[in-house]
Design a protein around this motif. Structure first.
Motif, short mmCIF file in Angstrom:
data_model
loop_
_atom_site.label_atom_id
_atom_site.label_comp_id
_atom_site.label_asym_id
_atom_site.label_seq_id
_atom_site.Cartn_x
_atom_site.Cartn_y
_atom_site.Cartn_z
N TYR A 65 0.78 -1.24 0.00
CA TYR A 65 0.00 0.00 0.00
C TYR A 65 0.82 1.30 0.00
O TYR A 65 0.32 2.31 -0.50
CB TYR A 65 -0.97 0.02 1.20
CG TYR A 65 -2.06 -1.02 1.17
CD1 TYR A 65 -2.29 -1.83 0.06
CD2 TYR A 65 -2.90 -1.20 2.27
CE1 TYR A 65 -3.30 -2.78 0.06
CE2 TYR A 65 -3.92 -2.14 2.28
CZ TYR A 65 -4.12 -2.93 1.18
OH TYR A 65 -5.12 -3.86 1.18
N VAL A 100 2.42 -0.43 8.28
CA VAL A 100 1.83 0.21 9.47
C VAL A 100 2.40 -0.46 10.73
O VAL A 100 3.02 -1.52 10.65
CB VAL A 100 0.29 0.17 9.44
CG1 VAL A 100 -0.25 1.24 8.50
CG2 VAL A 100 -0.25 -1.18 9.07
N PHE A 102 1.24 -2.08 13.40
CA PHE A 102 0.92 -3.42 13.92
C PHE A 102 1.70 -4.51 13.16
O PHE A 102 1.99 -5.57 13.71
CB PHE A 102 -0.60 -3.68 13.92
CG PHE A 102 -1.19 -3.96 12.56
CD1 PHE A 102 -1.05 -5.19 11.94
CD2 PHE A 102 -1.90 -2.97 11.89
CE1 PHE A 102 -1.59 -5.44 10.68
CE2 PHE A 102 -2.45 -3.21 10.64
CZ PHE A 102 -2.29 -4.44 10.02
N ASN A 156 -4.61 -7.17 12.15
CA ASN A 156 -4.75 -5.71 12.30
C ASN A 156 -5.29 -5.42 13.71
O ASN A 156 -6.45 -5.05 13.89
CB ASN A 156 -5.72 -5.15 11.26
CG ASN A 156 -5.26 -5.35 9.83
OD1 ASN A 156 -4.73 -6.39 9.50
ND2 ASN A 156 -5.47 -4.36 8.99
N CYS A 236 -12.27 -1.34 8.40
CA CYS A 236 -11.22 -0.55 7.77
C CYS A 236 -11.88 0.66 7.11
O CYS A 236 -12.77 0.49 6.26
CB CYS A 236 -10.51 -1.41 6.73
SG CYS A 236 -9.57 -0.39 5.59
N TYR A 237 -11.44 1.84 7.48
CA TYR A 237 -12.12 3.04 6.97
C TYR A 237 -11.91 3.21 5.47
O TYR A 237 -12.66 3.90 4.80
CB TYR A 237 -11.64 4.28 7.76
CG TYR A 237 -10.41 4.95 7.17
CD1 TYR A 237 -10.52 6.08 6.38
CD2 TYR A 237 -9.14 4.42 7.38
CE1 TYR A 237 -9.40 6.68 5.82
CE2 TYR A 237 -8.03 5.00 6.82
CZ TYR A 237 -8.16 6.13 6.04
OH TYR A 237 -7.06 6.72 5.47
N GLU A 264 -12.05 -7.06 3.54
CA GLU A 264 -12.40 -5.92 4.40
C GLU A 264 -13.43 -5.00 3.74
O GLU A 264 -13.90 -4.05 4.38
CB GLU A 264 -11.14 -5.10 4.72
CG GLU A 264 -10.17 -5.80 5.64
CD GLU A 264 -8.83 -5.06 5.73
OE1 GLU A 264 -8.73 -3.91 5.26
OE2 GLU A 264 -7.87 -5.64 6.26
N CYS A 335 -4.94 4.64 1.96
CA CYS A 335 -4.87 4.53 3.42
C CYS A 335 -3.88 5.59 3.93
O CYS A 335 -2.68 5.53 3.60
CB CYS A 335 -4.40 3.13 3.81
SG CYS A 335 -4.02 3.00 5.57
N TYR A 337 -2.59 6.03 6.72
CA TYR A 337 -1.55 5.50 7.61
C TYR A 337 -0.40 4.88 6.79
O TYR A 337 0.77 5.15 7.05
CB TYR A 337 -2.14 4.46 8.57
CG TYR A 337 -3.34 4.98 9.32
CD1 TYR A 337 -3.21 6.00 10.25
CD2 TYR A 337 -4.62 4.49 9.07
CE1 TYR A 337 -4.31 6.49 10.94
CE2 TYR A 337 -5.73 4.97 9.75
CZ TYR A 337 -5.57 5.99 10.68
OH TYR A 337 -6.66 6.48 11.35
N MET A 338 -0.76 4.08 5.81
CA MET A 338 0.28 3.48 4.95
C MET A 338 1.01 4.57 4.17
O MET A 338 2.22 4.50 3.96
CB MET A 338 -0.36 2.51 3.95
CG MET A 338 -0.86 1.24 4.57
SD MET A 338 0.52 0.10 4.85
CE MET A 338 -0.38 -1.40 5.23
FE1 SF4 Z 1 -5.86 -0.49 8.44
FE2 SF4 Z 1 -5.14 1.03 6.38
FE3 SF4 Z 1 -5.29 -1.63 6.08
FE4 SF4 Z 1 -7.47 -0.16 6.40
S1 SF4 Z 1 -6.05 -0.08 4.67
S2 SF4 Z 1 -7.02 -2.10 7.42
S3 SF4 Z 1 -6.82 1.42 7.83
S4 SF4 Z 1 -3.87 -0.52 7.41
#
Ligand code: SF4
Ligand code: 13P
Length: 400
Positions: A65, A100, A102, A156, A236-237, A264, A335, A337-338
């Motif tokens: 990602y 990320v 985790f 996750n 997952c948002y 997801e 994402c 965060y990624m």
């Molecule tokens: Fe988590 Fe981002 Fe993966 Fe969604 S895309 S599950 S927010 S790491």
């Protein structure tokens, strides 16, 4: 050819290759990002990263990602399961995770002190809405109400949640692990968490697996976590956005395409029921983890694919299979965060040896295992938590 395979040392030559590849395979996903100047900067940084990684004896583990430039520097590019397994294969004194938090924490708990694990930011910046959406108090109360019950927790999740769980799973193997738990512990209640969409997809898949084995199970024994917490839903948002409408529109616009859905995704009920009713034939839609999508696209005779996951994967798919067409359900659903990984942060991390994920012993800062302590240079995981998690990751890694 990636920088890893090439002997390229001239930043101008590498920049020209970046310019061509990034715009050809990912121009629609990152509009106006890959200018000549930016590609030259990335090429210079790439050479610096490679030099520093060699100096620090580090391997770079990258999820699909983060943006394309990360794919090019990876010693290992993989999904969450592949990255977790990599730590054992790499046998490297140091691994820098570009993913990320985790994922890096999982790797550290598996590796112990044998491998130093670094990330480019803290657990909030490199977060995940599924981690934030897990309510420890609710889970503990579920455990009290169901003392015999089993928690099957998606990777996750934070280290504490993993430590109180019975099994850990990834998007590739959650269904097999639910089926395994159901046959090993017949009659016990199972809670699948934290992702409600993935939970329902995997429950349905697990029931199918069990039916094929002639193992009868009351589906009500498999419960799916659906709590929302602190402003986050238990999903997952990013994938939540791939709901019914987006998938329907993509399918109408590309009637010949095969659709690949990450479990997801928010369209699970529509897609599963359409699959089960035969409205979408099974060969026209698959539910697959990140890496399973690549394998499926490689072996499929189809020329066109709708990709329902974070757009970062499309660069890898298009570069690997340039004669096939990959259409994102949404080119904007990145994402955050990624995408908060950057070359600047990685260079700083390699130069200054920060942020390191460490296992701490009797640490005065870690009196509450539910709260992750971090300072300027380190992020802590209490060793007793890691010791509880490690055998469960090993079991997770043994399932395909
Ligand atoms: Fe988590 Fe981002 Fe993966 Fe969604 S895309 S599950 S927010 S790491
Ligand atoms: P994978 O297990 O497919 O890598 O998925 C992890 C993830 O965070 C997907 O959003």
């Amino acid at each position: 050819m990636s920088i890893k395979e090439s002997k390229m040392t001239d930043p101008k030559v590498l920049a020209a290759q970046y310019y061509e590849d990034f715009n050809r395979f990912a121009g629609d996903l990152y509009p106006n990002r890959y200018s000549h100047i930016f590609c030259l900067q990335l090429a210079e940084q790439t050479l610096e990263i490679k030099r520093l990684a060699q100096e620090k004896n580090s391997k770079l583990a990258v999820h699909y990602y983060p943006p394309p430039e990360f794919h090019e520097i990876a010693d290992k590019l993989g999904d969450s399961l592949a990255l977790s397994r990599f730590i054992n294969e790499a046998k490297s004194p140091r691994v820098d995770f570009q993913a990320v938090f985790f994922m890096a924490a999982t790797a550290k708990m598996l590796a112990g002190d044998a491998t130093r694990v670094f990330v480019s930011g803290g657990p909030e910046e490199l977060g995940c809405s599924l981690v934030f959406g897990t309510d420890h108090i609710w889970l503990e109360s579920w455990k009290r109400k169901n003392p015999e019950g089993l928690l099957i927790t998606y990777i996750n999740s934070d280290a504490y949640t993993k430590s109180i769980s019975d099994f850990i799973s990834t998007s590739r193997n959650t269904a097999q692990i639910i089926a395994h738990a159901a046959t090993q512990y017949p009659g016990k209640k199972i809670l699948v968490l934290p992702d409600k969409f993935l939970g329902y997809v995997m429950k349905a898949k697990a029931v199918e697996i069990l039916e094929k084995k002639d193992f009868s199970i009351d589906p009500d024994l498999i419960e799916v976590y659906e709590q929302s917490f602190g402003g986050f839903n238990a999903c997952c948002y990013v994938h939540e956005q791939f709901g019914h409408d987006a998938i329907e529109v993509a399918m109408i616009e590309h009637p010949e395409a095969v659709i690949m859905l990450h479990p997801e995704c928010g369209c699970f009920s529509l897609c599963l029921s359409k699959l089960q009713q035969g409205i979408i034939p099974y060969e026209k839609a698959i539910i697959a983890s990140t890496e399973q999508m690549i394998k499926f696209a490689e072996s499929s005779e189809s020329e066109e694919f709708i990709v329902s996951t974070e757009p970062g994967l499309l660069y890898a798919l298009r570069k690997r299979l340039p004669d096939k067409k990959f259409i994102p359900v949404s080119a904007e659903a990145h994402c955050r965060y990624m995408k908060s990984n950057t070359f600047e942060k990685l260079i700083r991390s390699l130069k200054e040896d920060r942020m390191e994920v460490i296992l701490c012993d009797n640490c005065k800062f870690c009196t509450n295992p539910k709260v992750t302590y971090r300072d300027e240079r380190t992020i802590h995981i209490p060793r007793e938590v890691a010791n509880l998690v490690k055998p469960k990751i090993e079991i997770m890694n043994s399932f395909q």
